[in-house]
Design a protein around this motif. Structure first.
Motif, PDB file in Angstrom:
ATOM      1  N   UNK A 122       0.842  -1.193   0.000  1.00  0.00           N
ATOM      2  CA  UNK A 122       0.000   0.000   0.000  1.00  0.00           C
ATOM      3  C   UNK A 122       0.880   1.247   0.000  1.00  0.00           C
ATOM      4  N   UNK A 123       0.406   2.292  -0.641  1.00  0.00           N
ATOM      5  CA  UNK A 123       1.158   3.541  -0.674  1.00  0.00           C
ATOM      6  C   UNK A 123       1.115   4.205   0.698  1.00  0.00           C
ATOM      7  N   UNK A 124       2.188   4.877   1.090  1.00  0.00           N
ATOM      8  CA  UNK A 124       2.198   5.588   2.379  1.00  0.00           C
ATOM      9  C   UNK A 124       1.125   6.674   2.412  1.00  0.00           C
ATOM     10  N   UNK A 125       0.694   7.022   3.596  1.00  0.00           N
ATOM     11  CA  UNK A 125      -0.286   8.099   3.745  1.00  0.00           C
ATOM     12  C   UNK A 125       0.253   9.387   3.141  1.00  0.00           C
ATOM     13  N   UNK A 126      -0.567  10.042   2.366  1.00  0.00           N
ATOM     14  CA  UNK A 126      -0.177  11.306   1.760  1.00  0.00           C
ATOM     15  C   UNK A 126       0.605  11.174   0.473  1.00  0.00           C
TER      16      UNK A 126
ATOM     17  N   UNK B 221       6.708  -3.607  -9.265  1.00  0.00           N
ATOM     18  CA  UNK B 221       7.317  -2.280  -9.295  1.00  0.00           C
ATOM     19  C   UNK B 221       6.449  -1.354 -10.131  1.00  0.00           C
ATOM     20  N   UNK B 222       6.246  -0.122  -9.633  1.00  0.00           N
ATOM     21  CA  UNK B 222       5.465   0.859 -10.376  1.00  0.00           C
ATOM     22  C   UNK B 222       4.147   1.211  -9.704  1.00  0.00           C
ATOM     23  N   UNK B 223       4.128   1.186  -8.371  1.00  0.00           N
ATOM     24  CA  UNK B 223       2.878   1.436  -7.650  1.00  0.00           C
ATOM     25  C   UNK B 223       2.344   2.845  -7.888  1.00  0.00           C
ATOM     26  N   UNK B 224       3.227   3.844  -7.885  1.00  0.00           N
ATOM     27  CA  UNK B 224       2.770   5.212  -8.146  1.00  0.00           C
ATOM     28  C   UNK B 224       2.241   5.345  -9.568  1.00  0.00           C
ATOM     29  N   UNK B 225       2.912   4.691 -10.515  1.00  0.00           N
ATOM     30  CA  UNK B 225       2.463   4.769 -11.905  1.00  0.00           C
ATOM     31  C   UNK B 225       1.075   4.158 -12.081  1.00  0.00           C
ATOM     32  N   UNK B 226       0.842   3.021 -11.438  1.00  0.00           N
ATOM     33  CA  UNK B 226      -0.477   2.383 -11.552  1.00  0.00           C
ATOM     34  C   UNK B 226      -1.551   3.258 -10.924  1.00  0.00           C
ATOM     35  N   UNK B 227      -1.256   3.860  -9.767  1.00  0.00           N
ATOM     36  CA  UNK B 227      -2.231   4.748  -9.139  1.00  0.00           C
ATOM     37  C   UNK B 227      -2.507   5.959 -10.018  1.00  0.00           C
ATOM     38  N   UNK B 228      -1.479   6.463 -10.680  1.00  0.00           N
ATOM     39  CA  UNK B 228      -1.663   7.603 -11.579  1.00  0.00           C
ATOM     40  C   UNK B 228      -2.535   7.223 -12.775  1.00  0.00           C
ATOM     41  N   UNK B 229      -2.314   6.030 -13.306  1.00  0.00           N
ATOM     42  CA  UNK B 229      -3.137   5.565 -14.432  1.00  0.00           C
ATOM     43  C   UNK B 229      -4.603   5.452 -14.022  1.00  0.00           C
ATOM     44  N   UNK B 230      -4.829   4.938 -12.809  1.00  0.00           N
ATOM     45  CA  UNK B 230      -6.208   4.827 -12.320  1.00  0.00           C
ATOM     46  C   UNK B 230      -6.850   6.208 -12.206  1.00  0.00           C
ATOM     47  N   UNK B 231      -6.093   7.172 -11.667  1.00  0.00           N
ATOM     48  CA  UNK B 231      -6.634   8.515 -11.503  1.00  0.00           C
ATOM     49  C   UNK B 231      -6.938   9.170 -12.852  1.00  0.00           C
ATOM     50  N   UNK B 232      -6.126   8.846 -13.860  1.00  0.00           N
ATOM     51  CA  UNK B 232      -6.325   9.427 -15.190  1.00  0.00           C
ATOM     52  C   UNK B 232      -7.359   8.661 -16.012  1.00  0.00           C
TER      53      UNK B 232
ATOM     54  N   UNK C 290      -3.434 -10.277   3.134  1.00  0.00           N
ATOM     55  CA  UNK C 290      -3.828  -9.984   4.509  1.00  0.00           C
ATOM     56  C   UNK C 290      -2.901  -9.025   5.252  1.00  0.00           C
ATOM     57  N   UNK C 291      -1.623  -9.002   4.914  1.00  0.00           N
ATOM     58  CA  UNK C 291      -0.672  -8.165   5.644  1.00  0.00           C
ATOM     59  C   UNK C 291       0.309  -7.518   4.655  1.00  0.00           C
ATOM     60  N   UNK C 292      -0.211  -6.639   3.823  1.00  0.00           N
ATOM     61  CA  UNK C 292       0.645  -6.030   2.807  1.00  0.00           C
ATOM     62  C   UNK C 292       1.775  -5.218   3.421  1.00  0.00           C
ATOM     63  N   UNK C 293       1.506  -4.589   4.583  1.00  0.00           N
ATOM     64  CA  UNK C 293       2.552  -3.778   5.198  1.00  0.00           C
ATOM     65  C   UNK C 293       3.708  -4.651   5.682  1.00  0.00           C
ATOM     66  N   UNK C 294       3.403  -5.874   6.153  1.00  0.00           N
ATOM     67  CA  UNK C 294       4.466  -6.788   6.545  1.00  0.00           C
ATOM     68  C   UNK C 294       5.268  -7.236   5.329  1.00  0.00           C
ATOM     69  N   UNK C 295       4.576  -7.526   4.237  1.00  0.00           N
ATOM     70  CA  UNK C 295       5.236  -7.995   3.021  1.00  0.00           C
ATOM     71  C   UNK C 295       6.245  -6.974   2.520  1.00  0.00           C
ATOM     72  N   UNK C 296       5.867  -5.705   2.562  1.00  0.00           N
ATOM     73  CA  UNK C 296       6.777  -4.663   2.105  1.00  0.00           C
ATOM     74  C   UNK C 296       8.054  -4.618   2.922  1.00  0.00           C
TER      75      UNK C 296
END
Length: 309
Positions: free
Chosen positions: A33-37, A76-87, A284-290
């Protein structure tokens, strides 16, 4: 499910497939998951503006979910995927990782090596995108974009291939450019063998290069590389002495530190090598996986930071 268009015979020795594959954005499952903010940050804004201006230059890396056909894990490319969704973009070209250990692929793509950055910019320019548009999208000066575009001018293709995934700075390529093609290959091999891509080490290799292995000057600009002055030689000796001091300081604790590091990394790596464990953590625990991936990606002690000068 997206059609795979690469040569299956080449997949045996490749970490990811050689061709891009178009995949629906909705079929890609992020592994963290992307960090807050993050969506309100400057980096995300730059990604958005870059995609709007020049399109998506660097393809995200994904791995097929073997338990669910047509679904892919995002490596790899989490910000890019989120940007594509927003666009509102519904499909994206991706690289398909063939390794089953997700943590190893991330290690190769967390930071864009300069040669890969050069190829991204060259690819955009080949599409007809102006240097000014790329500079605006990437928040760079136009001169900086041009310099990145010309990064491999005067560099041996063999040396460039050897260094394509390394963190060599542009200044290192400036130094390599002063050597002949064969010497560039030798220098690249030495840097890889020592796992040392610093400017200081490149200068040391340049100083140790015989005159007959230096690049000849262009016609009308002199017969060759000028002989270093006494001041330059003294500076080189100080830099080499500083390098030796750094090496000795690391050697004192290198063995025990690497032992602890290897034991911890090995245990976590074995966990992540288990596909069932990785999929459970992703669900179930994406933050642990990271965090586990960060540990598993470590395979050497961090090099001593050096100023880019």
């Amino acid at each position: 499910m997206a059609e795979r268009i690469d040569d299956p015979g080449e997949r045996i020795h490749q970490a990811f497939e050689s061709q891009f594959v178009t995949i629906p954005v909705a079929s890609i499952v992020p592994l963290k998951t992307l960090p807050d903010g993050a969506r309100e940050g400057r980096t995300f804004a730059q990604v958005l503006s870059s995609i709007k201006a020049v399109g998506l230059i660097e393809a995200p890396a994904v791995m097929a979910d073997r338990a669910k056909a047509g679904s892919y894990f995002l490596l790899d490319g989490h910000l890019r995927i989120e940007a594509l969704k927003e666009l509102g973009i519904e499909q994206v070209e991706c690289l398909i990782a063939t390794d089953d250990d997700t943590y190893t692929y991330n290690k190769r793509v967390n930071r864009i090596p300069p040669i890969q950055e050069h190829r991204m910019i060259a690819r955009a320019m080949d599409r007809g995108v102006a240097a000014t548009d790329i500079a605006e999208a990437l928040n760079l000066q136009v001169e900086s974009v041009i310099r990145r575009f010309r990064l491999l001018e005067g560099i041996s293709p063999e040396a460039a291939e050897m260094l394509k995934d390394t963190p060599c700075s542009m200044k290192v390529f400036d130094i390599l450019r002063q050597m002949s093609a064969m010497r560039q290959i030798e220098a690249a091999d030495l840097m890889i063998g020592q796992n040392n891509f610093s400017i200081m080490f490149a200068r040391a290799l340049r100083a140790a290069t015989p005159d007959n292995q230096l690049a000849t000057a262009k016609k009308g600009k002199g017969a060759g590389i000028p002989t270093p002055s006494g001041q330059q030689i003294a500076r080189m000796e100080r830099e080499l002495a500083a390098l030796q001091t750094q090496v000795k300081s690391v050697e004192e604790t290198y063995g025990i530190d690497n032992l602890h590091l290897t034991v911890a990394r090995g245990y976590v790596a074995k966990l992540l090598a288990n596909g069932r464990v990785t999929r459970w953590l992703a669900s179930h625990r994406q933050e642990y996986l990271g965090e586990f991936q960060k540990i598993a990606e470590i395979d050497t002690l961090a090099p001593i930071a050096e100023p880019d000068a």
